[in-house]
Design a protein around this motif. Structure first.
Motif, PDB file in Angstrom:
ATOM      1  N   MET A  27       0.809  -1.186   0.000  1.00 12.68           N
ATOM      2  CA  MET A  27       0.000   0.000   0.000  1.00 12.68           C
ATOM      3  C   MET A  27       0.855   1.254   0.000  1.00 12.68           C
ATOM      4  N   ALA A  28       1.964   1.211   0.702  1.00 16.80           N
ATOM      5  CA  ALA A  28       2.833   2.385   0.768  1.00 16.80           C
ATOM      6  C   ALA A  28       3.431   2.698  -0.601  1.00 16.80           C
ATOM      7  N   GLU A  29       3.504   1.690  -1.463  1.00 19.68           N
ATOM      8  CA  GLU A  29       4.025   1.921  -2.813  1.00 19.68           C
ATOM      9  C   GLU A  29       3.112   2.856  -3.592  1.00 19.68           C
ATOM     10  N   VAL A  30       1.817   2.827  -3.300  1.00 15.29           N
ATOM     11  CA  VAL A  30       0.887   3.735  -3.967  1.00 15.29           C
ATOM     12  C   VAL A  30       1.100   5.137  -3.417  1.00 15.29           C
ATOM     13  N   SER A  31       0.928   5.280  -2.115  1.00 11.84           N
ATOM     14  CA  SER A  31       1.234   6.539  -1.432  1.00 11.84           C
ATOM     15  C   SER A  31       1.002   6.347   0.059  1.00 11.84           C
ATOM     16  N   ASP A  38      -0.620   8.431   1.931  1.00 13.82           N
ATOM     17  CA  ASP A  38      -2.020   8.781   2.188  1.00 13.82           C
ATOM     18  C   ASP A  38      -2.939   7.592   1.934  1.00 13.82           C
ATOM     19  N   TYR A  39      -2.685   6.867   0.862  1.00 10.46           N
ATOM     20  CA  TYR A  39      -3.495   5.683   0.558  1.00 10.46           C
ATOM     21  C   TYR A  39      -3.341   4.639   1.655  1.00 10.46           C
ATOM     22  N   GLU A  40      -2.130   4.405   2.100  1.00 10.75           N
ATOM     23  CA  GLU A  40      -1.887   3.434   3.164  1.00 10.75           C
ATOM     24  C   GLU A  40      -2.638   3.830   4.440  1.00 10.75           C
ATOM     25  N   TRP A  72      -5.329   5.709   4.626  1.00 11.99           N
ATOM     26  CA  TRP A  72      -6.761   5.582   4.353  1.00 11.99           C
ATOM     27  C   TRP A  72      -7.207   4.120   4.484  1.00 11.99           C
ATOM     28  N   VAL A  73      -6.447   3.203   3.902  1.00  5.53           N
ATOM     29  CA  VAL A  73      -6.797   1.782   3.992  1.00  5.53           C
ATOM     30  C   VAL A  73      -6.771   1.324   5.448  1.00  5.53           C
ATOM     31  N   ASN A  74      -5.747   1.685   6.184  1.00 13.71           N
ATOM     32  CA  ASN A  74      -5.652   1.283   7.593  1.00 13.71           C
ATOM     33  C   ASN A  74      -6.795   1.861   8.421  1.00 13.71           C
ATOM     34  N   ARG A  75      -7.142   3.132   8.196  1.00  9.74           N
ATOM     35  CA  ARG A  75      -8.266   3.735   8.924  1.00  9.74           C
ATOM     36  C   ARG A  75      -9.579   3.056   8.549  1.00  9.74           C
ATOM     37  N   SER A  76      -9.756   2.766   7.256  1.00  9.79           N
ATOM     38  CA  SER A  76     -10.989   2.106   6.804  1.00  9.79           C
ATOM     39  C   SER A  76     -11.127   0.725   7.427  1.00  9.79           C
ATOM     40  N   MET A  77     -10.072  -0.048   7.421  1.00  2.85           N
ATOM     41  CA  MET A  77     -10.133  -1.403   7.981  1.00  2.85           C
ATOM     42  C   MET A  77     -10.345  -1.357   9.490  1.00  2.85           C
ATOM     43  N   SER A  78      -9.766  -0.396  10.163  1.00  2.00           N
ATOM     44  CA  SER A  78     -10.002  -0.260  11.608  1.00  2.00           C
ATOM     45  C   SER A  78     -11.465   0.046  11.883  1.00  2.00           C
ATOM     46  N   TRP A  79     -12.068   0.911  11.086  1.00  6.58           N
ATOM     47  CA  TRP A  79     -13.481   1.245  11.258  1.00  6.58           C
ATOM     48  C   TRP A  79     -14.354   0.016  11.032  1.00  6.58           C
ATOM     49  N   ILE A  80     -14.031  -0.754  10.005  1.00  4.17           N
ATOM     50  CA  ILE A  80     -14.803  -1.979   9.717  1.00  4.17           C
ATOM     51  C   ILE A  80     -14.692  -2.968  10.870  1.00  4.17           C
ATOM     52  N   ARG A  81     -13.506  -3.151  11.408  1.00  2.00           N
ATOM     53  CA  ARG A  81     -13.337  -4.074  12.539  1.00  2.00           C
ATOM     54  C   ARG A  81     -14.094  -3.599  13.767  1.00  2.00           C
ATOM     55  N   ARG A  82     -14.140  -2.292  14.003  1.00  2.00           N
ATOM     56  CA  ARG A  82     -14.857  -1.759  15.165  1.00  2.00           C
ATOM     57  C   ARG A  82     -16.372  -1.841  14.994  1.00  2.00           C
TER      58      ARG A  82
END
Length: 67
Positions: free
Chosen positions: A1-5, A7-9, A11-21
């Motif tokens: 993910m960091a290879e993209v950017s 910010d993208y990394e 965003w993905v981590n925040r999104s997955m944390s929200w889904i898990r919560r």
């Protein structure tokens, strides 16, 4: 993910944390993590979290797998 950017990394981590919560774990690698009442057949990932509307659909009989 960091290879993209970075910010993208983030965003993905925040999104997955929200889904898990906010989601309910309905499938996992360990047998005790699998809901036997749901039609889930995903052997290519380690966990599945269903958000409330998706969980209601699966509980009413909608398959939770790729067709």
């Amino acid at each position: 993910m960091a290879e993209v950017s970075k910010d993208y990394e983030r965003w993905v981590n925040r999104s997955m944390s929200w889904i898990r919560r906010n989601g309910t774990r309905v499938w996992g690698l360990e047998g005790s993590q699998t809901r036997p009442d749901l039609d889930i057949d995903l052997n290519f990932i380690s966990t599945v979290f269903a958000l409330p509307n998706a969980l209601q659909a699966m509980e009413s009989g909608t398959p939770g797998r790729n067709s």
